[in-house]
Design a protein around this motif. Sequence first.
Motif, short mmCIF file in Angstrom:
data_model
loop_
_atom_site.label_atom_id
_atom_site.label_comp_id
_atom_site.label_asym_id
_atom_site.label_seq_id
_atom_site.Cartn_x
_atom_site.Cartn_y
_atom_site.Cartn_z
N PRO A 167 0.93 -1.11 0.10
CA PRO A 167 -0.01 0.08 -0.07
C PRO A 167 0.75 1.00 0.03
O PRO A 167 0.44 2.27 -0.75
N PHE A 168 1.92 1.28 0.79
CA PHE A 168 2.56 2.44 0.82
C PHE A 168 3.60 2.59 -0.50
O PHE A 168 3.43 3.82 -1.08
N ALA A 169 3.94 1.75 -1.20
CA ALA A 169 4.24 1.66 -2.65
C ALA A 169 3.49 2.22 -3.68
O ALA A 169 3.84 3.23 -4.35
N VAL A 170 2.36 1.72 -3.53
CA VAL A 170 1.19 2.19 -4.50
C VAL A 170 0.71 3.55 -4.18
O VAL A 170 0.65 4.24 -5.06
N GLN A 171 0.72 4.06 -3.03
CA GLN A 171 0.33 5.30 -2.78
C GLN A 171 1.50 6.36 -3.27
O GLN A 171 0.95 7.19 -3.63
N TRP A 172 2.60 6.09 -2.63
CA TRP A 172 3.74 6.91 -2.92
C TRP A 172 4.01 6.98 -4.50
O TRP A 172 4.60 8.02 -4.91
N SER A 173 3.53 6.13 -5.35
CA SER A 173 3.80 6.07 -6.81
C SER A 173 2.85 6.91 -7.35
O SER A 173 2.70 7.28 -8.45
N GLY A 174 1.60 7.43 -6.67
CA GLY A 174 0.66 8.47 -7.15
C GLY A 174 -0.60 7.68 -7.78
O GLY A 174 -1.43 8.17 -8.36
N TRP A 175 -0.54 6.29 -7.63
CA TRP A 175 -1.87 5.76 -8.17
C TRP A 175 -2.93 5.59 -7.44
O TRP A 175 -2.76 5.17 -6.34
N HIS A 176 -3.95 6.31 -7.68
CA HIS A 176 -5.31 6.19 -7.01
C HIS A 176 -6.50 6.79 -7.75
O HIS A 176 -6.02 7.52 -8.99
#
Length: 355
Positions: A167-176
């Motif tokens: 979850p941290f990696a996905v959020q920090w990648s800007g994917w949402h």
Amino acid sequence: MNAELAFHQSLRVVFTLLAAFVAAIFCVTLRTPLPWMIGPLLITAALSTFGIKTLSWNPLRNMAQWTIGTALGLYFTSQVSAMVAGLWWVVVVSIFWSFALGYLYGIWLYWFNAPRFPNLDRATTFFASLIGAAPEMTLLAERQKARTDLVASAHSLRILIVAVTVPFAVQWSGWHGLDAAPPALHQVNGLGLLELALITGLGAGAMKLLGQSNPWFIGSLAVSITLTTCEIMLSSIPTWLTNGAQLVIGVSLGVRFSSDFMRTAPRWLASVAFGTFFMISISALASIALSELTQLPLATMILATAPGGIAEMAITAKVLQLGVAVVTALQACRVIAVLLLAEPLYHWIKRKGLI
């Protein structure tokens, strides 16, 4: 004496929930991904590891799984269900991929740890490496007279690492906000919510009577999917209820750790941690190919193929709006396949001398 024990256990449950709530609020303030699950998970695991007696109440955990299963099913509109059905080949590929990855991971676990563990057997590393739920894999390992303590610790650590890092990696990648298929119904209807709870509860109860694994999640999910696909819209799930369910699930994962956890076979835990990060990385690479073939967002495929638990990855997809239906379907099919095929596959591999 029983009343006194029940009282002390109740205090432990209340203390654990209060600590989890404070941690969740802290994570909300920090704007971390999945604050209502990651905060409780980390604080409960930390307290348990330091010898503070935390406790998860099973009926509350069942209700949490029931809530999340129902909420996820609301994403499966008729259009989305048709799209997921058209991705059947992706389901097959992901199942084969997870078994192959788990098998190779198990071989490495044995190679790395066998010199320091004279009694380490192949059954232990096989069931410790499969990407399945901890309770079921531990039970299967016990049937083969494997080291259940090593199997349980391997799965607990894997889930912890994946539930926090992905979850941290996905959020920090800007994917949402990439999900093109939000729930068909956004309003909460009091009577409809009660009806939805009753119907999905019956589905969960039926699964439990049939002896199925994780009945409160799978049963409610199956019924909720059926209702939504048939365009029977009763109510959405209140945000506060799904947040509370995430908190309880985080607690149920964190209490698996104990004061003896970090002192038990540190070499084993280190190898599990290394192997888990390797599986996350290699699964992310595989998701790039699947994203190109399916034309689905890369973030969706990363969550769908991540070597975590179905609830944790599906919750991540729900909170960040990243293809909930696809992630839920692929993770659920993999979990079911591992549960049904793990033991027969072990015996087949053993007969062939491949393990």
